[in-house]
Scaffold this active site. Structure first.
Site, mmCIF file in Angstrom:
data_model
loop_
_atom_site.group_PDB
_atom_site.id
_atom_site.type_symbol
_atom_site.label_atom_id
_atom_site.label_comp_id
_atom_site.label_asym_id
_atom_site.label_seq_id
_atom_site.Cartn_x
_atom_site.Cartn_y
_atom_site.Cartn_z
ATOM 1 N N THR A 1 -4.128 6.115 2.343
ATOM 2 C CA THR A 1 -4.362 7.473 2.838
ATOM 3 C C THR A 1 -4.999 8.342 1.755
ATOM 4 O O THR A 1 -4.612 9.494 1.540
ATOM 5 C CB THR A 1 -3.056 8.124 3.367
ATOM 6 O OG1 THR A 1 -2.278 7.155 4.072
ATOM 7 C CG2 THR A 1 -3.375 9.261 4.335
ATOM 8 N N LYS B 1 -10.661 -1.629 7.001
ATOM 9 C CA LYS B 1 -9.442 -1.411 7.760
ATOM 10 C C LYS B 1 -9.849 -1.062 9.193
ATOM 11 O O LYS B 1 -10.756 -0.248 9.397
ATOM 12 C CB LYS B 1 -8.654 -0.261 7.124
ATOM 13 C CG LYS B 1 -7.413 0.188 7.874
ATOM 14 C CD LYS B 1 -6.744 1.314 7.088
ATOM 15 C CE LYS B 1 -5.505 1.837 7.781
ATOM 16 N NZ LYS B 1 -4.807 2.848 6.954
ATOM 17 N N ARG C 1 0.749 10.210 1.227
ATOM 18 C CA ARG C 1 1.242 11.179 2.208
ATOM 19 C C ARG C 1 2.357 12.027 1.616
ATOM 20 O O ARG C 1 2.849 12.959 2.263
ATOM 21 C CB ARG C 1 1.759 10.455 3.459
ATOM 22 C CG ARG C 1 0.689 9.650 4.177
ATOM 23 C CD ARG C 1 1.233 8.929 5.375
ATOM 24 N NE ARG C 1 0.266 7.972 5.907
ATOM 25 C CZ ARG C 1 0.503 7.176 6.935
ATOM 26 N NH1 ARG C 1 1.675 7.215 7.552
ATOM 27 N NH2 ARG C 1 -0.426 6.326 7.342
ATOM 28 N N GLU D 1 0.868 -1.181 0.000
ATOM 29 C CA GLU D 1 0.000 0.000 0.000
ATOM 30 C C GLU D 1 0.902 1.228 0.000
ATOM 31 O O GLU D 1 1.629 1.473 0.961
ATOM 32 C CB GLU D 1 -0.886 -0.008 1.246
ATOM 33 C CG GLU D 1 -1.688 1.264 1.455
ATOM 34 C CD GLU D 1 -2.303 1.345 2.848
ATOM 35 O OE1 GLU D 1 -2.519 2.483 3.318
ATOM 36 O OE2 GLU D 1 -2.575 0.288 3.448
#
Length: 213
Positions: free
Chosen positions: A72, A132, A48, A44
């Site tokens: 994210t 998640k 960011r 993943e």
């Protein structure tokens, strides 16, 4: 749905989802190859940093054996960038209906973050079977996941946050846990120093731990 089922199976087979932060896109392919060498074929790449889209694109092109997702993802723009880069799935830290709807409309499997019953029920209302669980340890860890499996026996969880070599096997021993997210094997300093051999070694150790779950 078929694509999402296939992605879920591949993540379940890996049992571990490395959460990667890349400052330089040129590190993406060497990192992917280091993970593959250590026995992990999934990653993943988090949004960011500004390098995320390029990094995903490079992995898809030059490390095709790697299943690569975008993490994210907070905005429609990031979702669009992830899709354009070739991300095969999307992970979000929380449950944003706008992002879930956009991902489903784009045919991108999504694993949204939740840490309470309301989030689980939101996910179910969108037909999702995997979420998640974030942040895992601060939110109650294994006991909390076990508590959620009572009313929601069909939901599968990918706990992330506070998981490492010391508790990985314990999390994976919970039947409702599909896989665990973690970053210790892809530590930012190791990537910065381009110490891909150490990443491969740590990955191999982590993979060995997953077999105890």
């Amino acid at each position: 749905m078929a694509a999402g089922t296939d992605i879920q199976k591949r993540i379940a087979a890996a049992r571990l989802l490395p959460v990667v932060v890349l400052e330089r896109a040129e590190d993406a392919v060497p990192l992917a190859r280091a993970l593959l060498k250590g026995g992990l074929a999934v990653a993943e790449v988090t949004f960011r940093t500004a390098a995320a889209s390029d990094a995903i694109s490079r992995i898809r092109k030059d490390a095709p054996d790697m299943l690569v997702g975008a993490g994210t993802v907070l905005t429609r723009e990031q979702l669009a960038d992830a899709g354009a880069a070739g991300a095969q799935f999307v992970v979000t830290p929380g449950f944003n209906p706008t992002i879930v709807e956009a991902a489903q409309a784009a045919g991108l499997p999504i694993v949204p973050g939740v840490n309470n019953p309301t989030g689980v029920e939101q996910a179910m209302s969108y037909g999702l079977e995997t979420v998640k669980f974030f942040p895992a340890e601060p939110s109650g860890g294994i006991p909390f996941i076990k508590a959620l499996t009572g009313p929601y026996p069909g939901m599968r969880f990918v706990p992330t946050g506070g998981i490492g070599p010391g508790n990985l096997a314990s999390y994976l021993a919970v039947p409702a846990v599909l896989a665990c997210g973690g970053s210790w094997m892809v530590d930012a300093k190791l990537i910065h120093d381009r110490n891909f051999e150490e990443i491969s070694r740590l990955t191999a150790e982590a993979v060995a731990l997953t077999r105890k779950g």
